[in-house]
Design an enzyme around this catalytic site. Sequence first.
Site, PDB file in Angstrom:
ATOM      1  N   ASP A   1      34.312  54.373  33.481  1.00 22.26           N
ATOM      2  CA  ASP A   1      35.526  55.109  33.148  1.00 22.26           C
ATOM      3  C   ASP A   1      35.464  55.777  31.776  1.00 22.26           C
ATOM      4  O   ASP A   1      35.946  56.891  31.598  1.00 22.26           O
ATOM      5  CB  ASP A   1      36.746  54.183  33.242  1.00 22.26           C
ATOM      6  CG  ASP A   1      37.084  53.855  34.693  1.00 22.26           C
ATOM      7  OD1 ASP A   1      36.785  54.695  35.569  1.00 22.26           O
ATOM      8  OD2 ASP A   1      37.620  52.771  34.954  1.00 22.26           O
TER       9      ASP A   1
ATOM     10  N   ARG B   1      40.292  59.720  36.977  1.00 20.59           N
ATOM     11  CA  ARG B   1      39.943  59.871  35.562  1.00 20.59           C
ATOM     12  C   ARG B   1      39.907  61.321  35.078  1.00 20.59           C
ATOM     13  O   ARG B   1      40.442  61.617  34.011  1.00 20.59           O
ATOM     14  CB  ARG B   1      38.621  59.156  35.242  1.00 20.59           C
ATOM     15  CG  ARG B   1      38.676  57.648  35.436  1.00 20.59           C
ATOM     16  CD  ARG B   1      39.831  57.010  34.687  1.00 20.59           C
ATOM     17  NE  ARG B   1      39.829  55.559  34.805  1.00 20.59           N
ATOM     18  CZ  ARG B   1      40.862  54.839  35.206  1.00 20.59           C
ATOM     19  NH1 ARG B   1      41.989  55.423  35.546  1.00 20.59           N
ATOM     20  NH2 ARG B   1      40.794  53.524  35.256  1.00 20.59           N
TER      21      ARG B   1
ATOM     22  N   SER C   1      40.376  42.242  36.603  1.00 21.98           N
ATOM     23  CA  SER C   1      40.712  43.552  36.060  1.00 21.98           C
ATOM     24  C   SER C   1      41.003  44.459  37.248  1.00 21.98           C
ATOM     25  O   SER C   1      40.179  44.610  38.143  1.00 21.98           O
ATOM     26  CB  SER C   1      39.528  44.079  35.244  1.00 21.98           C
ATOM     27  OG  SER C   1      39.630  45.471  35.125  1.00 21.98           O
TER      28      SER C   1
ATOM     29  N   ASP D   1      45.285  45.713  27.307  1.00 22.80           N
ATOM     30  CA  ASP D   1      44.400  46.423  26.384  1.00 22.80           C
ATOM     31  C   ASP D   1      45.047  47.654  25.762  1.00 22.80           C
ATOM     32  O   ASP D   1      44.965  47.854  24.549  1.00 22.80           O
ATOM     33  CB  ASP D   1      43.104  46.838  27.094  1.00 22.80           C
ATOM     34  CG  ASP D   1      42.118  45.677  27.165  1.00 22.80           C
ATOM     35  OD1 ASP D   1      42.337  44.666  26.473  1.00 22.80           O
ATOM     36  OD2 ASP D   1      41.128  45.795  27.922  1.00 22.80           O
TER      37      ASP D   1
HETATM   38  N1  ARG Z   1      33.744  50.424  39.695  1.00 29.05           N
HETATM   39  C1  ARG Z   1      34.773  51.356  40.012  1.00 29.05           C
HETATM   40  C2  ARG Z   1      34.490  52.681  39.363  1.00 29.05           C
HETATM   41  O1  ARG Z   1      33.706  52.744  38.471  1.00 29.05           O
HETATM   42  C3  ARG Z   1      36.133  50.811  39.664  1.00 29.05           C
HETATM   43  C4  ARG Z   1      36.437  50.671  38.217  1.00 29.05           C
HETATM   44  C5  ARG Z   1      37.701  49.948  38.003  1.00 29.05           C
HETATM   45  N2  ARG Z   1      38.180  50.199  36.702  1.00 29.05           N
HETATM   46  C6  ARG Z   1      38.934  49.341  36.035  1.00 29.05           C
HETATM   47  N3  ARG Z   1      39.323  49.731  34.872  1.00 29.05           N
HETATM   48  N4  ARG Z   1      39.233  48.164  36.497  1.00 29.05           N
HETATM   49  O2  ARG Z   1      35.046  53.658  39.748  1.00 29.05           O
END
Ligand code: ARG
Length: 425
Positions: A123, A94, A174, A14
Amino acid sequence: MADKVVLAYSGGLDTSVAIRWLKEKYKLDVIALNVDVGNERDSSAIRQKALDIGAVKALVEDAKELFVNYFIFPALQADALYEGQYPLATALARPLMAKLLVDAAIKEGASVVAHGCTGKGNDQVRFEVGITALAPSLKIIAPAREWGMTREESIAYAQKYGIPVPVTAESPYSVDENLWGRSIECGVLEDPWTEPPEEVFSWTRSPKDAPEEPCYVEIGFEKGIPISLDGRETDGVALIQELNKVAGEHGVGRIDHVENRLIGIKSREIYEAPAATTLLVAHKALEAMTLTKDQLRFKEKVASEYADLMYNGLWFTALHRDIAAYVESTQRYVTGTVRVKLLKGNASVVGRKSPKSLYSFRLATYDKGDEFDQSASLGFIHIWGLPVKTQAQIQGWRSLGLPVGTQAQIEGAEQTEDSLAEDKE
Ligand code: ARG
């Protein structure tokens, strides 16, 4: 001269497509910023890839130490687990990325920043709330939220523009990883009834194939921060890396969580967090020795607040700062050593010691040397039970919450089953 955008670049499909897309759609010069939070990738290859795709500049920032000292360890001191399960690896990284993105934008004279998050996850919120807190005037673009391409379409776009599609892009999952853990979503995992196939795991051995013999690790803490492994002083990054290896070998740290995302949906997430799991149990065990019952009870409530704040992207807030100050204060005496046994998927605490331990052998022992005054319990029970006795005497057996049918056995019960039946009518 085209305006510049700093893009948070992972090297994945991406964000690689985004380099080209930002150029096509917004006519921006793209500066790719890869933040290394311990994802064990080849940084120079990532840099080169960004340049090959068309970035005007590619920056790589080693942020492992910052991540450990300012994000992971405070969360460990707080015992932060989202919904009691998720150690928050992705969530904690993040705000750090947001900060480094803003720093780079200022340094490079860019008026725009971009990230690769979709519009369905947490995120995007964490990035954007963080960026806005630090630099409200920066414009934010989220290509993957805007372009509306499916994964197949992104792959086709990549192929059209000669963007290398890594073999892993064919994986239906992912994945996001850093020192504190690995998050896996999508594919068959979206069916919460389906057991995660072995192929989704890469840091942990299946407990069934893990060694039959346990491995013991001794973790030394100072003020709630892990500082040594098996008696060897070890810096934070190395300590976490080493624990990820040994605990992962023993199958420790697999988590299967149906979690509540901030944007209102439930999602099934798989995590691998061997070091986090081991350190969190060890830290809690040391707190159990060094904090009072009341401190522990109160801190538990704060832990869940803290985890929610982190999960919900509210790192850059005064409430976080206030809570962090409380957490730090609680750690004054959380110093000592914890012995953890790693065996077949479990990390169990089997020993703990602290120079500031509140555990007193002389008070706890049933053997010789007992200094607990057992006769004092009499008066204690009298006063402790006083309101209970008073209520039972004045308001009768029903106020005790007895199951129907057992009241006849209670001495002095003034109501019969018949009168209860009448009451109900
Ligand atoms: N659900 C988790 C969170 O919100 C993990 C997110 C994983 N992110 C990703 N881009 N695969 O912190």
